[in-house]
Structure formats: C-alpha cells, structure tokens
Design an enzyme around this catalytic site. Structure first.
Site, short mmCIF file in Angstrom:
data_model
loop_
_atom_site.label_atom_id
_atom_site.label_comp_id
_atom_site.label_asym_id
_atom_site.label_seq_id
_atom_site.Cartn_x
_atom_site.Cartn_y
_atom_site.Cartn_z
N HIS A 93 0.89 -1.31 0.03
CA HIS A 93 -0.02 -0.06 0.00
C HIS A 93 0.81 1.23 -0.08
CE1 HIS A 93 -3.47 2.51 1.61
NE2 HIS A 93 -2.45 3.37 2.04
N GLU A 94 2.03 1.42 0.78
CA GLU A 94 2.74 2.64 0.94
C GLU A 94 3.52 2.50 -0.29
OE1 GLU A 94 2.05 4.57 3.06
OE2 GLU A 94 0.89 3.57 4.21
#
Length: 308
Positions: free
Chosen positions: A142-143
């Site tokens: 996600h990051e």
C-alpha cells in the site's frame, strides 16, 4: 520513465491530482497576490513563501521523519522488513526506497519523499509487533503504491498552502508588520483582511486535500491488493490496525494526528458522526468493501484457468 511500475495505474487518481494541483496553484497565486497588496511588501512575501516552499518540498522526507520519530534502519537491524520491501520492489519493478522504523506503539506506516528516488517507507514498531508477515506485506505494498502513483509528492505540495496560511496568522500576531502596539483603523483593517484571506485559503486547501486524500487511499489499497494478489491479507491488516488504534488513548494520538494524511490509517480511532466527512481517509467499511470486491474479481479471473 522509471515510474512505469507494475502497480496498477489509476486514471481517476491522476485526474484528481491534476485538478487539485491546478486549483491549489490558482489559490497559491491569489494568496500571494493578496498578501502583497495587503502587506505592501512583495519582496518579503515572495521570499518568505518561496523559501518555505523549497524547504518543504526538498526536505519533506526529513521533516516527516523527524516529526514522526522515524530513523533509517539497515538490513542487519531489520532483515525481515528489508526482505519484504525488496520482494515488493522486485515485483513492482520500482526503485527501493529508504527503509525506516518509528519507535511508536501506535501501529501505522507512511511513505514520504518528493519522488521515487528520494522516497522513504517507514513503519512503526507497534505495527511490526502486531502484524503477521503477509499482513505486513499488504501494508508495505500500500505504501509503495503511494510512491509509484506519485501522490506522496502531491499531498506534500498540497499541504504547503495550509501550513503557510496558518503561519501567516501567527506572523500577524507576533511580528511588527502591523505596527507593534499601535492599532489605528488602517492597521486593524489590514490585520482583519490578512486573517480573512488566510482563513479562506486554509479552508479551501483543507477541503481539496481531504477529497484527494480519501481517493488516493482507496487507489493505494486497490493497487496493493492487485500487486500481491492477496486482498484478504490487506483487509486483515486494516481491521487489526484500526481496531488497535481505537484502543489507544486519544492523548497518545494527538501528536500523530497532525500527519494523518500520510498514514496507512488515521491516528484517530473511530470516526463518529460528521467527523468522517472531514477525514483524510475513507471509512474502514469502504476500504473493506472495495477489497472484498477485488477478492471476488480475482477469484472470477482465476476460475476460467482452473476450468480450462
């Protein structure tokens, strides 16, 4: 060129980032022009704002790391963490960012940096203690997708105007620009005008950032789920992290709340009532619903292969 990663692109995110930056650019020009007219010192206004913009853009990663107590960690200290980042970067065909850890019990993660070559991905020790390896992979994916989509840089630039507007208000109170203790009618009018313009700029930039931030989180969830092929593990991480943050005392979250736009999930626990409309993130239910749909899509895509 290097950002043609294997993270799925999102046209909706690109359009929103472009529109947001265009509107904020117009707001920025209007704000600077208004301050020059009101303060009658174009040199002071331009130099101050330009210097702060350059500082925030070029040193955003260091500022965020300092504020959120992050420190760069080498492979020897956190081999498992580095291994997950290495694997995801190889899968996504993107440069490996600097890996950092924040000594905070709050389970969370964030990405920062002005571009993929100057990016940092940081996780808290609270997150590392709570998540299983597969869940950690989902959070890191996600990051990394934020870095690949370049929305980290956009959020950094977008937040600049709000910061400047707030500082101008303080500057109006504490500087000698308004004549120190003398408060004639003209001074009072200038003071009120600067305060009004700053407040309006802050309000508009606040709403634009919130709208973009909520969408970019959904885009990052989708890109991470599709890259790893395991939306269920990201959903599990979201549920676990959100539940644990909700149990952390509010007084322990106050410092972190200023940086909610950068976090994997907001440092505010549950979002009752109207608060959800001003949140930097979509609700947990929205994020889980989307991951559920992606899981169904992936299952449907796999079915023909099995049948054949």
């Amino acid at each position: 060129m290097q950002m043609r990663s294997r993270f799925q692109g999102d046209r909706g995110l690109t359009v929103r980032m472009t529109v947001t930056m265009f509107l904020l650019g117009l707001l920025y020009v209007a704000f600077v022009a208004a301050l020059i007219v009101l303060l009658k010192s174009w040199l002071l206004v331009v130099v101050l704002i330009a210097a702060m913009f350059v500082a925030q853009f070029w040193f955003s990663d260091r500022i965020a790391m300092f504020a959120m107590r992050g420190r760069v960690v080498e492979r020897e200290e956190y081999p498992e963490l580095h291994a997950v980042v290495d694997r995801l970067c190889a899968m996504a065909d993107m440069p490996k960012p600097v890996v950092a850890v924040s000594e905070m019990d709050m389970p969370n993660a964030f990405a920062t940096g002005r571009d993929p070559d100057h990016a940092v991905v940081c996780v808290t020790t609270g997150l590392l203690r709570r998540l299983e390896p597969a869940e950690l992979e989902g959070v890191l994916a996600h990051e990394l997708s934020h870095v690949a989509h370049k929305d980290v840089a956009v959020i950094t630039v977008a937040s600049f105007l709000g910061v400047i507007a707030g500082l101008i208000v303080r500057f109006a109170f504490y500087s000698q620009v308004f004549g120190g203790g003398r408060r004639d009618q003209n001074t009072a009018m200038v003071f009120a005008a600067v305060m009004g313009v700053s407040a309006a700029v802050y309000a508009v930039s606040f709403l634009l950032i919130r709208a973009l931030s909520r969408y970019r989180e959904l885009a990052a969830d989708r890109a991470a789920a599709l890259l790893t092929g395991r939306p269920s593990t990201l959903a599990s991480a979201l549920t676990k992290v959100s539940g644990d943050i909700a149990r952390i005392p509010t007084k322990d979250l106050r410092t972190a709340q200023a940086f909610n736009a950068f976090y994997f999930t907001p440092a505010s626990g549950r979002e009752p009532g109207l608060e959800r409309y001003f949140s930097t993130h979509p609700s947990l239910e929205q994020r889980l619903d989307q991951l559920g749909r992606i899981s169904a899509e992936l299952g449907g895509a796999a079915a023909p292969g099995k049948a054949g």
